[in-house]
Write an enzyme that holds these catalytic residues in place. Structure first.
Site, PDB file in Angstrom:
ATOM      1  N   ASP A  89       6.261   1.349   6.728  1.00 18.24           N
ATOM      2  CA  ASP A  89       4.937   0.751   6.544  1.00 18.24           C
ATOM      3  C   ASP A  89       4.156   1.641   5.585  1.00 18.24           C
ATOM      4  O   ASP A  89       3.607   2.650   5.992  1.00 18.24           O
ATOM      5  CB  ASP A  89       4.243   0.651   7.897  1.00 18.24           C
ATOM      6  CG  ASP A  89       2.821   0.092   7.805  1.00 18.24           C
ATOM      7  OD1 ASP A  89       2.445  -0.423   6.732  1.00 18.24           O
ATOM      8  OD2 ASP A  89       2.098   0.195   8.811  1.00 18.24           O
ATOM      9  N   GLU A 122      -4.947   2.157   3.005  1.00 16.62           N
ATOM     10  CA  GLU A 122      -4.865   0.943   3.825  1.00 16.62           C
ATOM     11  C   GLU A 122      -4.961   1.290   5.300  1.00 16.62           C
ATOM     12  O   GLU A 122      -5.535   0.524   6.087  1.00 16.62           O
ATOM     13  CB  GLU A 122      -3.543   0.226   3.523  1.00 16.62           C
ATOM     14  CG  GLU A 122      -3.416  -1.154   4.164  1.00 16.62           C
ATOM     15  CD  GLU A 122      -2.826  -1.120   5.563  1.00 16.62           C
ATOM     16  OE1 GLU A 122      -2.825  -2.184   6.230  1.00 16.62           O
ATOM     17  OE2 GLU A 122      -2.356  -0.047   6.000  1.00 16.62           O
ATOM     18  N   GLU A 123      -4.393   2.440   5.664  1.00 18.64           N
ATOM     19  CA  GLU A 123      -4.410   2.838   7.066  1.00 18.64           C
ATOM     20  C   GLU A 123      -5.783   3.290   7.537  1.00 18.64           C
ATOM     21  O   GLU A 123      -5.981   3.532   8.728  1.00 18.64           O
ATOM     22  CB  GLU A 123      -3.385   3.960   7.303  1.00 18.64           C
ATOM     23  CG  GLU A 123      -1.946   3.622   6.901  1.00 18.64           C
ATOM     24  CD  GLU A 123      -1.319   2.552   7.786  1.00 18.64           C
ATOM     25  OE1 GLU A 123      -1.952   2.154   8.785  1.00 18.64           O
ATOM     26  OE2 GLU A 123      -0.188   2.125   7.481  1.00 18.64           O
ATOM     27  N   ASP A 180       3.608  -6.551   3.458  1.00 19.01           N
ATOM     28  CA  ASP A 180       3.227  -5.591   4.486  1.00 19.01           C
ATOM     29  C   ASP A 180       3.153  -6.311   5.827  1.00 19.01           C
ATOM     30  O   ASP A 180       2.077  -6.524   6.373  1.00 19.01           O
ATOM     31  CB  ASP A 180       1.876  -4.952   4.147  1.00 19.01           C
ATOM     32  CG  ASP A 180       1.488  -3.854   5.136  1.00 19.01           C
ATOM     33  OD1 ASP A 180       2.377  -3.398   5.875  1.00 19.01           O
ATOM     34  OD2 ASP A 180       0.314  -3.467   5.175  1.00 19.01           O
ATOM     35  N   HIS A 208       0.834  -1.213   0.000  1.00 12.28           N
ATOM     36  CA  HIS A 208       0.000   0.000   0.000  1.00 12.28           C
ATOM     37  C   HIS A 208       0.856   1.244   0.000  1.00 12.28           C
ATOM     38  O   HIS A 208       1.969   1.254   0.543  1.00 12.28           O
ATOM     39  CB  HIS A 208      -1.004   0.001   1.156  1.00 12.28           C
ATOM     40  CG  HIS A 208      -0.392   0.056   2.532  1.00 12.28           C
ATOM     41  ND1 HIS A 208      -0.087   1.234   3.180  1.00 12.28           N
ATOM     42  CD2 HIS A 208      -0.051  -0.932   3.398  1.00 12.28           C
ATOM     43  CE1 HIS A 208       0.409   0.976   4.376  1.00 12.28           C
ATOM     44  NE2 HIS A 208       0.449  -0.335   4.537  1.00 12.28           N
ATOM     45  N   ASP A 231      -0.135   4.460   1.085  1.00 12.41           N
ATOM     46  CA  ASP A 231      -0.392   5.481   2.091  1.00 12.41           C
ATOM     47  C   ASP A 231       0.342   5.180   3.386  1.00 12.41           C
ATOM     48  O   ASP A 231       0.784   4.051   3.641  1.00 12.41           O
ATOM     49  CB  ASP A 231      -1.886   5.612   2.367  1.00 12.41           C
ATOM     50  CG  ASP A 231      -2.482   4.342   2.949  1.00 12.41           C
ATOM     51  OD1 ASP A 231      -2.176   3.252   2.433  1.00 12.41           O
ATOM     52  OD2 ASP A 231      -3.265   4.428   3.929  1.00 12.41           O
TER      53      ASP A 231
END
Length: 290
Positions: free
Chosen positions: A200, A233-234, A258, A170, A172
Site C-alpha cells: 500500500d 496519502e496516509e 489503491d 501514492h 508514501d
C-alpha cells in the site's frame, strides 16, 4: 527470495539458464525451487516438456538461453526442446504485462524508505523510470502545504490516438518501513522482518510503471497518458488535497490503483463521514423536553 538488486531488464531474459539436473529442485519437470525460477515462465516450460515426455535428467548438458534454443556440447540442438522453449518465450512476450519485470520492480521499490512527508527518494526513482519512457515529469508546489520533502509527481506522455487517461497511486507508506526486505513464499510476496511490506501503495505504483512501459514497448495506438503519484496519502490525503484544480486534464477518467480485491475490480465509491460543528443558542434542556 526475491533478489531484484540485479537491475536488469528481464524482457529479453525470460528464462534462466537451466541448472544441472542433479541440483535438488533445479531440474525441469521436478520440484520447482523459487530461488532457481523466473516466476511462472520456467514452470510453464517444465509442464510443456513433461507433456512431451522429455526427461531433463537425460539432458544434463542442455542450457536454456533467452534466444529460445536448446544446446548441448558437441551435439545438435534438441528439436522438441528448442520448439517448446521458443513457444514459451513467445507466449510470455505476448502477455499484456511482463510479470517477471513487474515483480522485480515491485521488490526494488518496496526497499525504498518513503514514510509520509519523506517521499523524495521514491519520487526520484519513479521520475527516472517515467522519463526513460518518454514522459515529461514535474513536481507541483504541494510540499509547502503538506510539509513533505517533495511535491506530487505529475508526468505526461503525448498519445498517438485521441483521448486521455490518468493513472494514479501514492508514494508514501505507513511505518515501520525501515529495512524492508521482500521475500517470495509460495508465490506470495511477504515482508521478511518486523516491517510492513508497503504494498500500500507500491503495488499500485509498480503496476502503473510496468503498465505504461508495456504499452510504450508494444507501440500500438494509445491516448495521452498522465501519471499522478501523490504524497502524504496516509496523512488524510494531504498530497491529493493540495493538488491544483487544473493539475489534471478536465474530463479525463482517472484510475486510482489503491484498493483491495481481485485484478479487474473497479471501485466507484467508498464509505465516508461528515464532521459538523454547531453552536446552539438558548436554554439548555434534555432532548424532547419542551
Amino acid at each position: 527470495a526475491c533478489l531484484p538488486s540485479r537491475s536488469q531488464d528481464l524482457r529479453g531474459h525470460l528464462l534462466l539458464a537451466a541448472q544441472d539436473a542433479r541440483h535438488p529442485g533445479a531440474a525441469l519437470g521436478g520440484a520447482v525451487d523459487v530461488e532457481h525460477t523466473v516466476h511462472g515462465t520456467r514452470v510453464a516450460l517444465a509442464q510443456k516438456l513433461a507433456a512431451l515426455g522429455q526427461d531433463v535428467r537425460n539432458h544434463e548438458q542442455h542450457e536454456l538461453v533467452a534466444a529460445g534454443t536448446c544446446r548441448r556440447e558437441r551435439h545438435a540442438p534438441c528439436a522438441p526442446c528448442e520448439r517448446v522453449e521458443s513457444e514459451t518465450i513467445e507466449e510470455e512476450r505476448r502477455k499484456p504485462m511482463n510479470p517477471i519485470r513487474l515483480l522485480d520492480l515491485f521488490c526494488e521499490i518496496v526497499r525504498i524508505e518513503s514514510p509520509s512527508r519523506h517521499e523524495a527518494a521514491m519520487a526520484a526513482r519513479c521520475a527516472d523510470e517515467l522519463r526513460g519512457l518518454g514522459f515529461s515529469v514535474r513536481f507541483d508546489d504541494s510540499a509547502a502545504q503538506t510539509g513533505a520533502d517533495t511535491g506530487n509527481l505529475v508526468a505526461h506522455l503525448p498519445g498517438t490516438a485521441p483521448g486521455h487517461v490518468v493513472l494514479s497511486a501514492h508514494m508514501d507508506t505507513v511505518q515501520p518501513c525501515v529495512g524492508i526486505e521482500p521475500v517470495v513464499e509460495d508465490g506470495v510476496v511477504r515482508s521478511a522482518g518486523d516491517t510492513i511490506l508497503s504494498a500500500d501503495d507500491k503495488a499500485g505504483v509498480a503496476a502503473i510503471l510496468e503498465g505504461v512501459r508495456s504499452v510504450v514497448e508494444e507501440g500500438a495506438p494509445r491516448p495521452d497518458v498522465t501519471v499522478l503519484l501523490t504524497t502524504c496519502e496516509e496523512l488524510h490525503l494531504l498530497g491529493s488535497g493540495a493538488l491544483a484544480p487544473d493539475a489534471l486534464p478536465a474530463g479525463a477518467p482517472c484510475y486510482v490503483l489503491d484498493a483491495d480485491g481481485a485484478p479487474g475490480t473497479v471501485i466507484t465509491g467508498a464509505p465516508c463521514h461528515w464532521t459538523l460543528e454547531a453552536a446552539f443558542a438558548g436554554r439548555a434542556s434534555h432532548a424532547g423536553v419542551v
